[in-house]
Design a protein around this motif. Structure first.
Motif, PDB file in Angstrom:
ATOM      1  N   ILE A  76      -0.530 127.536  32.468  1.00  0.00           N
ATOM      2  CA  ILE A  76       0.426 126.768  31.675  1.00  0.00           C
ATOM      3  C   ILE A  76      -0.178 126.610  30.289  1.00  0.00           C
ATOM      4  CG2 ILE A  76       1.620 124.563  31.412  1.00  0.00           C
ATOM      5  CD1 ILE A  76       1.242 124.318  34.529  1.00  0.00           C
ATOM      6  N   ALA A  77       0.480 127.187  29.291  1.00  0.00           N
ATOM      7  CA  ALA A  77       0.012 127.116  27.909  1.00  0.00           C
ATOM      8  C   ALA A  77       0.646 125.912  27.226  1.00  0.00           C
ATOM      9  CB  ALA A  77       0.384 128.398  27.158  1.00  0.00           C
ATOM     10  N   ILE A  78      -0.172 125.162  26.468  1.00  0.00           N
ATOM     11  CA  ILE A  78       0.333 123.986  25.755  1.00  0.00           C
ATOM     12  C   ILE A  78      -0.074 124.055  24.291  1.00  0.00           C
ATOM     13  CG2 ILE A  78       0.305 122.545  27.819  1.00  0.00           C
ATOM     14  CD1 ILE A  78      -2.259 121.209  26.723  1.00  0.00           C
ATOM     15  N   THR A  79       0.748 123.462  23.428  1.00  0.00           N
ATOM     16  CA  THR A  79       0.393 123.378  22.011  1.00  0.00           C
ATOM     17  C   THR A  79       1.266 122.353  21.311  1.00  0.00           C
ATOM     18  OG1 THR A  79      -0.052 124.648  20.003  1.00  0.00           O
ATOM     19  CG2 THR A  79       1.982 125.170  21.171  1.00  0.00           C
ATOM     20  N   GLY A  80       0.729 121.848  20.224  1.00  0.00           N
ATOM     21  CA  GLY A  80       1.510 121.033  19.310  1.00  0.00           C
ATOM     22  C   GLY A  80       2.097 121.921  18.221  1.00  0.00           C
ATOM     23  N   GLY A  81       1.575 123.119  18.111  1.00  0.00           N
ATOM     24  CA  GLY A  81       2.140 124.123  17.225  1.00  0.00           C
ATOM     25  C   GLY A  81       1.485 124.286  15.882  1.00  0.00           C
ATOM     26  N   GLY A  82       0.750 123.304  15.415  1.00  0.00           N
ATOM     27  CA  GLY A  82       0.127 123.443  14.100  1.00  0.00           C
ATOM     28  C   GLY A  82       1.166 123.629  13.012  1.00  0.00           C
ATOM     29  N   ARG A  83       0.789 124.355  11.987  1.00  0.00           N
ATOM     30  CA  ARG A  83       1.685 124.548  10.833  1.00  0.00           C
ATOM     31  C   ARG A  83       2.887 125.424  11.138  1.00  0.00           C
ATOM     32  NH1 ARG A  83      -1.406 127.364   6.803  1.00  0.00           N
ATOM     33  NH2 ARG A  83      -2.871 127.822   8.437  1.00  0.00           N
ATOM     34  N   LEU A  84       2.753 126.333  12.094  1.00  0.00           N
ATOM     35  CA  LEU A  84       3.848 127.245  12.416  1.00  0.00           C
ATOM     36  C   LEU A  84       4.897 126.640  13.342  1.00  0.00           C
ATOM     37  CD1 LEU A  84       1.857 130.520  13.138  1.00  0.00           C
ATOM     38  CD2 LEU A  84       3.114 129.930  11.066  1.00  0.00           C
ATOM     39  N   GLY A  85       4.557 125.525  13.964  1.00  0.00           N
ATOM     40  CA  GLY A  85       5.424 124.975  14.998  1.00  0.00           C
ATOM     41  C   GLY A  85       5.115 125.664  16.309  1.00  0.00           C
ATOM     42  N   PRO A  86       5.568 125.104  17.406  1.00  0.00           N
ATOM     43  CA  PRO A  86       5.177 125.621  18.713  1.00  0.00           C
ATOM     44  C   PRO A  86       5.856 126.918  19.150  1.00  0.00           C
ATOM     45  CG  PRO A  86       6.638 123.751  18.970  1.00  0.00           C
ATOM     46  CD  PRO A  86       6.336 123.873  17.495  1.00  0.00           C
ATOM     47  N   GLY A  87       7.037 127.214  18.642  1.00  0.00           N
ATOM     48  CA  GLY A  87       7.821 128.359  19.116  1.00  0.00           C
ATOM     49  C   GLY A  87       7.094 129.690  19.130  1.00  0.00           C
ATOM     50  N   PRO A  88       6.627 130.180  17.972  1.00  0.00           N
ATOM     51  CA  PRO A  88       5.976 131.498  17.950  1.00  0.00           C
ATOM     52  C   PRO A  88       4.704 131.556  18.796  1.00  0.00           C
ATOM     53  CG  PRO A  88       6.482 130.760  15.708  1.00  0.00           C
ATOM     54  CD  PRO A  88       6.766 129.620  16.634  1.00  0.00           C
ATOM     55  N   ILE A  89       3.939 130.489  18.795  1.00  0.00           N
ATOM     56  CA  ILE A  89       2.675 130.480  19.530  1.00  0.00           C
ATOM     57  C   ILE A  89       2.930 130.509  21.033  1.00  0.00           C
ATOM     58  CG2 ILE A  89       0.622 129.077  20.003  1.00  0.00           C
ATOM     59  CD1 ILE A  89       0.981 128.091  17.028  1.00  0.00           C
ATOM     60  N   LEU A  90       3.881 129.715  21.497  1.00  0.00           N
ATOM     61  CA  LEU A  90       4.181 129.689  22.924  1.00  0.00           C
ATOM     62  C   LEU A  90       4.838 130.999  23.371  1.00  0.00           C
ATOM     63  CD1 LEU A  90       5.304 125.985  23.403  1.00  0.00           C
ATOM     64  CD2 LEU A  90       3.106 127.039  24.007  1.00  0.00           C
ATOM     65  N   ALA A 100       4.139 129.295  32.303  1.00  0.00           N
ATOM     66  CA  ALA A 100       4.962 128.225  31.745  1.00  0.00           C
ATOM     67  C   ALA A 100       4.350 127.802  30.415  1.00  0.00           C
ATOM     68  CB  ALA A 100       5.022 127.031  32.694  1.00  0.00           C
ATOM     69  N   THR A 101       5.180 127.212  29.544  1.00  0.00           N
ATOM     70  CA  THR A 101       4.706 126.711  28.253  1.00  0.00           C
ATOM     71  C   THR A 101       5.264 125.314  28.034  1.00  0.00           C
ATOM     72  OG1 THR A 101       6.569 127.720  27.068  1.00  0.00           O
ATOM     73  CG2 THR A 101       4.542 129.032  27.223  1.00  0.00           C
ATOM     74  N   LEU A 102       4.431 124.458  27.423  1.00  0.00           N
ATOM     75  CA  LEU A 102       4.848 123.091  27.133  1.00  0.00           C
ATOM     76  C   LEU A 102       4.440 122.725  25.715  1.00  0.00           C
ATOM     77  CD1 LEU A 102       3.655 121.316  30.416  1.00  0.00           C
ATOM     78  CD2 LEU A 102       5.990 121.994  29.831  1.00  0.00           C
ATOM     79  N   THR A 103       5.277 121.932  25.057  1.00  0.00           N
ATOM     80  CA  THR A 103       4.991 121.445  23.717  1.00  0.00           C
ATOM     81  C   THR A 103       4.483 120.007  23.797  1.00  0.00           C
ATOM     82  OG1 THR A 103       6.754 122.852  22.830  1.00  0.00           O
ATOM     83  CG2 THR A 103       5.981 121.057  21.430  1.00  0.00           C
ATOM     84  N   LYS A 104       3.403 119.737  23.080  1.00  0.00           N
ATOM     85  CA  LYS A 104       2.859 118.372  23.008  1.00  0.00           C
ATOM     86  C   LYS A 104       3.793 117.496  22.200  1.00  0.00           C
ATOM     87  CE  LYS A 104      -1.942 119.929  22.957  1.00  0.00           C
ATOM     88  NZ  LYS A 104      -3.152 119.965  22.131  1.00  0.00           N
ATOM     89  N   PRO A 105       3.922 116.232  22.503  1.00  0.00           N
ATOM     90  CA  PRO A 105       3.282 115.512  23.603  1.00  0.00           C
ATOM     91  C   PRO A 105       3.902 115.911  24.935  1.00  0.00           C
ATOM     92  CG  PRO A 105       4.773 114.035  22.449  1.00  0.00           C
ATOM     93  CD  PRO A 105       4.764 115.343  21.694  1.00  0.00           C
ATOM     94  N   ILE A 106       3.088 115.906  25.973  1.00  0.00           N
ATOM     95  CA  ILE A 106       3.498 116.368  27.293  1.00  0.00           C
ATOM     96  C   ILE A 106       3.780 115.180  28.200  1.00  0.00           C
ATOM     97  CG2 ILE A 106       2.723 117.644  29.338  1.00  0.00           C
ATOM     98  CD1 ILE A 106       1.038 119.311  27.303  1.00  0.00           C
ATOM     99  N   THR A 107       4.944 115.218  28.829  1.00  0.00           N
ATOM    100  CA  THR A 107       5.308 114.146  29.759  1.00  0.00           C
ATOM    101  C   THR A 107       4.879 114.530  31.176  1.00  0.00           C
ATOM    102  OG1 THR A 107       7.477 115.080  30.277  1.00  0.00           O
ATOM    103  CG2 THR A 107       7.346 113.573  28.369  1.00  0.00           C
TER     104      THR A 107
END
Length: 118
Positions: A76-90, A100-107
């Motif tokens: 499961i890959a997670i990220t806040g995305g940094g400057r690019l935002g999470p979309g491209p990285i995930l 699976a991929t999740l964007t921070k903050p994670i519930t």
């Protein structure tokens, strides 16, 4: 089920550790990819939650190095995305084999859903 968490932010690492333990998972944590790889080799977790953006080696390196374990280990890959935002990285993480991929903050609900296929 055994879950390894690889995250360089101590607060996020503690948060994920607490959530997973409340869900009755066995948890081991690492602050670097190298430490996480050692845990994977020695402990054989069923799943790994890995942050993508970290100093030195990142979560994409981890996914590439553990591709041969894809059948037996859920990533499961997670990220806040940094400057690019999470979309491209995930999207890159998914392309490399993350289940699976999740964007921070994670519930807790999102994490539980991501682990439900393990």
């Amino acid at each position: 089920m055994k879950v390894c968490v690889i995250e360089d932010d101590p607060l996020m690492l503690s948060h994920l550790d607490d959530m997973l333990k409340r869900m009755d998972y066995q948890v081991m944590t690492a602050e670097t990819v190298d430490e996480g790889l050692r845990i994977v080799r020695d402990w054989s977790p069923d799943a790994v939650v890995v942050d993508i953006l970290m100093p030195e080696r990142d979560g994409l390196n981890f996914i590439m190095e553990t591709r041969h374990l894809r059948e037996t280990m859920h990533v499961i890959a997670i990220t806040g995305g940094g400057r690019l935002g999470p979309g491209p990285i995930l999207k890159m993480a998914s392309g490399l084999g993350a289940h699976a991929t999740l964007t921070k903050p994670i519930t807790e609900e999102a994490l539980k859903a991501a682990l439900s296929g393990v």
